[in-house]
Each structure stands twice: as C-alpha cells, then as structure tokens.
Enzyme design. Sequence first.
Site, mmCIF file in Angstrom:
data_model
loop_
_atom_site.group_PDB
_atom_site.id
_atom_site.type_symbol
_atom_site.label_atom_id
_atom_site.label_comp_id
_atom_site.label_asym_id
_atom_site.label_seq_id
_atom_site.Cartn_x
_atom_site.Cartn_y
_atom_site.Cartn_z
ATOM 1 N N LYS A 139 -8.979 4.028 0.398
ATOM 2 C CA LYS A 139 -8.682 2.880 -0.463
ATOM 3 C C LYS A 139 -9.433 1.676 0.114
ATOM 4 C CE LYS A 139 -4.781 1.150 -3.066
ATOM 5 N NZ LYS A 139 -5.517 1.181 -4.330
ATOM 6 N N GLU A 169 -9.461 10.848 -12.255
ATOM 7 C CA GLU A 169 -8.325 9.928 -12.327
ATOM 8 C C GLU A 169 -8.679 8.759 -13.224
ATOM 9 O OE1 GLU A 169 -7.461 8.214 -8.476
ATOM 10 O OE2 GLU A 169 -9.560 7.803 -8.056
ATOM 11 N N ARG A 185 -1.508 5.455 4.922
ATOM 12 C CA ARG A 185 -2.766 5.590 4.172
ATOM 13 C C ARG A 185 -3.735 4.468 4.550
ATOM 14 N NH1 ARG A 185 -2.472 5.961 -2.252
ATOM 15 N NH2 ARG A 185 -2.109 3.734 -2.025
#
Length: 289
Positions: free
Chosen positions: A150, A183, A50
């Site tokens: 991220k 979220e 990721r």
Amino acid sequence: MKVYINGKFYSKEDAKVSVFDHGLLYGDGVFEGIRSYSRLVFKLKEHIDRLFESAHAIMLDIPLNKEQLIKATIQTLKENKLNDAYIRMIVTRGEGDLGLDPRKCKGNSTVIIITDKIALYSKELYRKGMEIITVATMRNSHEALNPQMKCLNYLNNIMAKIEAVQLGYEEALMLNDQGYVAECTGDNIFIVNKGELYTPPEIMGVLRGVTRDTVLEIAKKNKIPTHEHVFTRHELYISDECFLTGTAAEIIPVVMVDGRVIGSGKPGKITLSLMNKFKELTKKEGVRY
Ligand code: PMP
C-alpha cells in the site's frame, strides 16, 4: 482538527510537509486507511502489520515501533474527540533532494496521522447497489509495482478512477495484465456463485484488503464456502451476486457490471447477510479508546 506529524500535533492549516519530501516528489512512502466505530478501532493490529510489511518491502524505516504507532493513533483520536473516524496513517521517505535516491532522505521519514470523517458513497447506493465498469487501465503488474504494497503512488488507481468517472460511473473494475479480474480502484471484489464466495487471490494483482480478510472470516464462520480463485469477467457477468469491500466503502453491493445485470439486479441475499454481520462485528471488535 489536529493532525499528528512526527510526535507533535498541528492544526489543519499548519499541518504541512516539505516540498522536498519524497512522498510528494515521487510517491515514495506507504499508508493505511483505518476506521473506528463508537470508539473502537477496527482491525488496528492488521492495518499496522500491513503498514510495516509495505514499509519493509520498500526498505523504509518507520521511526516508531508498532506499539508506539498504536499509541500515537489512539492519542490522535482522543485529541480530535472523534467517536467514529477514518484514520489515515502515512509514512513518507521524508525530505531529500531532487534526485530519487532514497539514501538522501536517510533518517528523515515522516509519520503523519490524520483523523476525519468519511462517507464514500451515498446510503442509496448501499440500498440499491452500484454499477461499475471495466476500464482500459490495467492493474499494476506485481513485477512492476506490486499491488500488495500500500504505497503512496496511487496513479494506477487514479487513472482507472478517472476513466470510470469520465464514463459516468463511480467505480472502475481493473483487470490484471493477463486479463483476469483483479480489483477496483480502492476496493476488493467478490462474487457469489451457487452459494459460494469467490475473490481473486493476491497474486492476481490485488491488495490483501483487511475488509476482504474479514469477509472471508465471517463467511467461513457461517459455513459459506470461500475460494481465493482466479476468474474472468465472464464468471463475474454470470454470477448470482457481486460486492466490493474496503475500509472506507465497507461492503457495497454491485448490481451491474459493464451493462450486464448481476443476478436479480438487486443486492443479493448473501451480500446483505454479510453486510449485517460485518456491521455487528464493527460494533463489538476493536481497540477501545
Ligand atoms: N484495494 C485497493 C487498491 C485499496 O486501496 C483498498 C483500500 N485500502 C482495498 C483494496 C481494500 O483494502 P482494505 O479492506 O484493507 O481497506
């Protein structure tokens, strides 16, 4: 504490980066939060993958390959003699000038690995379940700053966190620009309805959490039907169970949302069973050091 910066170890006091680093100046960089349990790094490959995906999306070259980064992580854990750790991996664009053009930082990207302990929430909260509240700050639109990356710019999440804390809550529920459930500030959200598991799909503006994926995997193995499906706050209010997932938080039950009691008002049966199974998995799966 020893902190890894670009291949060298520094004491906590000496672990510093330049004030001209674009990670500091603009939040230009990417990061990961990883965890190790009894000398097993949980889902290390998934986190590294990721990290490379986030870096690719912002056209940031990581000066190490995946194998080298795994080695550096293990080395940092050993250096710090930590059996259980929270690992923060950061890659910044590096030193440039005061303009935001990343070309000025070419070749300067900085790799940082910090290992420490973490306890996000109290044990009591895991036993009783937490209360969360929807905040006005909406989750970044994927067309503006895709939450699937991220990146070091976490102000969207911090703004939401501030709102929740101001209102006396520990965590905020964030909706996307269409008003669908996205979220929380540092966690994914799940609901259980009639024995089936639901979590918003990535396209709703969520990070594809490694813990989220793990929970979906555990559920599938245990024949619990899973759905990556859009839902509104109404479905959440009338759900039987709700919980949040994240590397730091692991799996934490939610028993109240915006003042509405969820299910019985206690952590649900499926939530508790997933928490147990997740714990078991962290005991036996991972990269050993
Ligand atoms: N959403 C956001 C915004 C996060 O910061 C995190 C924590 N990294 C998560 C979800 C959960 O992801 P993971 O399970 O990979 O830690």
